[in-house]
Write an enzyme that holds these catalytic residues in place. Structure first.
Site, PDB file in Angstrom:
ATOM      1  N   ARG A 149       0.945  -1.592  -0.314  1.00 43.57           N
ATOM      2  CA  ARG A 149      -0.204  -0.287  -0.274  1.00 43.57           C
ATOM      3  C   ARG A 149       0.705   1.132   0.474  1.00 43.57           C
ATOM      4  O   ARG A 149       1.547   1.173   0.758  1.00 43.57           O
ATOM      5  CB  ARG A 149      -1.164  -0.255   1.249  1.00 43.57           C
ATOM      6  CG  ARG A 149      -1.877   1.467   1.686  1.00 43.57           C
ATOM      7  CD  ARG A 149      -2.346   1.415   2.702  1.00 43.57           C
ATOM      8  NE  ARG A 149      -2.396   3.035   2.584  1.00 43.57           N
ATOM      9  CZ  ARG A 149      -2.640   3.351   3.988  1.00 43.57           C
ATOM     10  NH1 ARG A 149      -2.892   2.906   5.412  1.00 43.57           N
ATOM     11  NH2 ARG A 149      -3.650   4.544   3.900  1.00 43.57           N
ATOM     12  N   HIS A 159      -2.631  10.690   0.649  1.00 41.91           N
ATOM     13  CA  HIS A 159      -2.103  10.456   2.337  1.00 41.91           C
ATOM     14  C   HIS A 159      -1.609  11.868   2.803  1.00 41.91           C
ATOM     15  O   HIS A 159      -0.577  12.189   3.531  1.00 41.91           O
ATOM     16  CB  HIS A 159      -1.129   9.624   2.218  1.00 41.91           C
ATOM     17  CG  HIS A 159      -0.980   8.963   3.409  1.00 41.91           C
ATOM     18  ND1 HIS A 159      -1.226   7.448   3.715  1.00 41.91           N
ATOM     19  CD2 HIS A 159      -0.486   9.562   4.824  1.00 41.91           C
ATOM     20  CE1 HIS A 159      -1.095   7.603   4.921  1.00 41.91           C
ATOM     21  NE2 HIS A 159      -0.212   8.360   5.642  1.00 41.91           N
ATOM     22  N   GLU A 179      -7.343   8.386   7.176  1.00 40.65           N
ATOM     23  CA  GLU A 179      -7.067   9.351   8.033  1.00 40.65           C
ATOM     24  C   GLU A 179      -7.922  10.809   8.198  1.00 40.65           C
ATOM     25  O   GLU A 179      -7.612  11.653   8.337  1.00 40.65           O
ATOM     26  CB  GLU A 179      -6.131   8.821   8.990  1.00 40.65           C
ATOM     27  CG  GLU A 179      -5.763   8.049   9.233  1.00 40.65           C
ATOM     28  CD  GLU A 179      -4.462   7.239  10.102  1.00 40.65           C
ATOM     29  OE1 GLU A 179      -4.264   8.487  11.043  1.00 40.65           O
ATOM     30  OE2 GLU A 179      -3.608   6.504  10.820  1.00 40.65           O
ATOM     31  N   ASN A 233      -7.347   1.822  10.365  1.00 39.61           N
ATOM     32  CA  ASN A 233      -6.266   2.099  10.418  1.00 39.61           C
ATOM     33  C   ASN A 233      -6.453   2.026  12.396  1.00 39.61           C
ATOM     34  O   ASN A 233      -6.982   2.396  12.948  1.00 39.61           O
ATOM     35  CB  ASN A 233      -5.484   2.660  10.893  1.00 39.61           C
ATOM     36  CG  ASN A 233      -5.122   3.627   9.220  1.00 39.61           C
ATOM     37  OD1 ASN A 233      -5.273   2.675   8.509  1.00 39.61           O
ATOM     38  ND2 ASN A 233      -4.952   4.399   9.132  1.00 39.61           N
ATOM     39  N   TYR A 249      -4.600   1.513  16.089  1.00 42.78           N
ATOM     40  CA  TYR A 249      -2.870   2.290  17.058  1.00 42.78           C
ATOM     41  C   TYR A 249      -2.970   1.181  18.706  1.00 42.78           C
ATOM     42  O   TYR A 249      -2.576   0.683  18.885  1.00 42.78           O
ATOM     43  CB  TYR A 249      -1.881   2.696  16.732  1.00 42.78           C
ATOM     44  CG  TYR A 249      -1.407   2.928  15.566  1.00 42.78           C
ATOM     45  CD1 TYR A 249      -0.524   2.230  14.457  1.00 42.78           C
ATOM     46  CD2 TYR A 249      -2.291   3.632  14.541  1.00 42.78           C
ATOM     47  CE1 TYR A 249      -0.029   2.260  13.975  1.00 42.78           C
ATOM     48  CE2 TYR A 249      -1.741   3.412  13.027  1.00 42.78           C
ATOM     49  CZ  TYR A 249      -0.283   3.055  12.684  1.00 42.78           C
ATOM     50  OH  TYR A 249      -0.019   2.807  11.689  1.00 42.78           O
ATOM     51  N   GLU A 279      -3.886  -0.369   8.828  1.00 40.06           N
ATOM     52  CA  GLU A 279      -2.600  -0.453   8.898  1.00 40.06           C
ATOM     53  C   GLU A 279      -2.659  -0.342  11.227  1.00 40.06           C
ATOM     54  O   GLU A 279      -3.782  -0.243  11.313  1.00 40.06           O
ATOM     55  CB  GLU A 279      -2.450   2.326   9.098  1.00 40.06           C
ATOM     56  CG  GLU A 279      -2.539   1.980   8.172  1.00 40.06           C
ATOM     57  CD  GLU A 279      -1.791   3.907   8.695  1.00 40.06           C
ATOM     58  OE1 GLU A 279      -1.286   4.148   9.488  1.00 40.06           O
ATOM     59  OE2 GLU A 279      -1.284   5.055   7.178  1.00 40.06           O
TER      60      GLU A 279
END
Length: 484
Positions: free
Chosen positions: A88, A133, A178, A317, A319, A388
């Site tokens: 990606r 992005h 995002e 995504n 985290y 992600e």
């Protein structure tokens, strides 16, 4: 109970579903470098880092970064060594369209992305492409950027160029990465590009324009390219799983989950439009502040219907997670929550029992499973792709056990979500393929499976222990866990 060769008890082999894909990701500004090569024009991150070095941890910029513009063949070789099913990456809007508009396409920009795409395919690696992005052409920022409603149609024009040039080979597209980061975080304090602090207004205008831009690009693909190219289009949202501090805070935790889904409801919900609880709360606060209308711009009925359903999958995504509680009087609320927590008087903090990581990145593996459960409950049994997930260190360690454990623990939770919860997850993407320019952290934050020597003019790439672990997972298509 299965037994291994010396008779020790072991747990049955856990295998990912047939067709499940593993990949790794990067983004144009973070790896390409070559910021002023050929006819490329400046992006907002070029301008921001050059004008505001003191806002970057090490006062650095992405002028050279990993030099992937010149070393794209090396990147492909690394991806192949890992056995990636897909890579990606993002297209730099100002590299492909130097004046921001579709009337001029850079031949060098076009050649670079064709080389990268063709090289990946020749090595059996699928290209997965993000259109945006965060590196908006500065020339379009000068016209108002994402607070200018016209940008939705300009983004559609850019998407049409990209679909037309590369859609015959690229079968998975992400319109945006995002929006919460480049709308909410950027405008919250002005400490990220474009460096403009307009909290509570700029971020919400940005949100609406981005939702319309996404829908325009999706419907363009649907009407003009889908029949011929048969690809998929979606976007990927950052999610911060929100746990209540106690039972009294469940309503607030649910509110924050909906805030984090601000960019999901218009697309994925059955009704469309903003999350009702968030829309109601912002309207109430706006009225209390003396505004004549809500600071969150409403959608018309036509806009709601136009945006609703513009997806082929849901990109996530993930985290880290946070615990939610009512803020104490005078408590300093920051944008670390990656959301509008300061808007709602809620404090988001990590639980002390969670494993500490680098700065904001606290490891809480159950959060990825709980987030998937919540999304399925909200939006139905749709296809999810993890776009992600990863872990950072402050030093370029090669035996990165903390990162290995982070990946192990999160992949374990992902398998539980797939096998136990029956959630339809089809892909997992490690962030990131290699160390890169980590925005305000500069080069002080190392996310890479692959180490980059930024002191080496050739930007030498070296696989870390986590790269070898990830390659083994991909090769076996499973997690093999043994108890002795």
């Amino acid at each position: 109970m299965l037994r291994d060769s010396d008779g020790a008890a072991c747990v049955a082999r856990r295998t990912f579903p047939a067709g499940f894909k593993f990949g790794a990701a990067t983004a144009a500004y973070q790896v390409e470098g070559a910021w002023n090569v050929s006819d490329k024009s400046p992006s907002i991150w070029d301008t921001f880092t050059h004008d505001n070095p003191d806002l970057i941890a090490d006062k650095s910029n992405g002028d050279v970064a990993c030099d992937s513009y010149h070393l794209w063949e090396t990147d492909i070789a690394v991806a192949k060594e890992l056995g990636l099913h897909f890579y990606r990456f993002s297209i730099s809007w100002p590299r492909l369209l130097p004046n921001g508009h579709s009337n001029y396409v850079s031949e060098d920009g076009k050649r670079y992305y064709n080389n990268l795409i063709n090289g990946l395919i020749a090595n059996g690696i699928e290209p997965v492409v993000t259109l945006y992005h965060w590196d908006l052409p500065q020339i379009l920022q000068d016209l108002g950027g994402w607070t200018n409603p016209e940008l939705a149609s300009w983004f559609e024009d850019y998407a049409e160029v990209a679909f037309g040039l590369f859609g015959d080979r690229v079968k998975t597209w992400l319109t945006f990465n995002e929006p919460v980061s480049f709308c909410d975080v950027a405008y919250e304090g002005g400490k990220a590009a474009p460096g403009i602090a307009l909290p509570g207004i700029g971020n919400y205008i940005c949100a609406k324009v981005v939702m319309l831009a996404h829908a325009r690009a999706y419907r363009l693909y649907d009407s003009k390219f889908r029949l011929q190219y048969r690809g998929k289009v979606g976007l990927t949202n950052h999610h911060l799983w929100c746990e209540p501090k106690n039972s009294d805070e469940e309503e607030n935790a649910e509110l924050m989950r909906n805030v984090m889904a601000l960019y999901s409801y218009p697309i994925y919900s059955k009704t469309g439009g903003w999350p009702p609880s968030v829309e109601k709360r912002i309207a109430q606060i706006s009225e209390q502040e003396g505004y004549s209308q809500s600071r969150l711009p409403p959608f018309t009925r036509e806009e709601i219907e136009y945006i609703k359903g513009t997806f082929d999958f849901y990109g996530i995504n993930y985290y880290t997670s946070r615990v939610v509680e009512t803020a104490k009087p005078g408590e300093n609320l920051t944008w670390v929550s990656l959301s509008g927590s300061s808007e709602f008087g809620l404090a988001l903090t990590p639980d002390p029992s969670w494993k500490a990581g680098l700065a904001w990145l606290i490891s809480y593996p159950p959060g990825i499973r709980r987030q998937l459960q919540w999304l399925k409950q909200k939006f139905g049994d749709i296809e999810f792709q993890i776009m992600e997930n990863g872990y950072a260190t402050s030093e370029p360690v090669m035996y990165d056990d903390e990162r290995v454990n982070y990946y192990k623990d999160h992949l374990e939770q992902l398998l539980l979500a797939i096998n136990e919860d029956k959630i339809f997850v089809t892909a997992y993407t490690a962030w990131s393929l290699m160390d890169n320019y980590e925005w305000n952290s500069g080069y002080t934050s190392r996310f890479g499976l692959v180490n980059i020597d930024f002191n080496d003019p050739n930007r030498k790439r070296t696989l870390r222990a986590s790269a070898h672990y990830y390659a083994a997972v991909i090769n076996s298509h499973s997690l093999d866990l043994y108890k002795r």
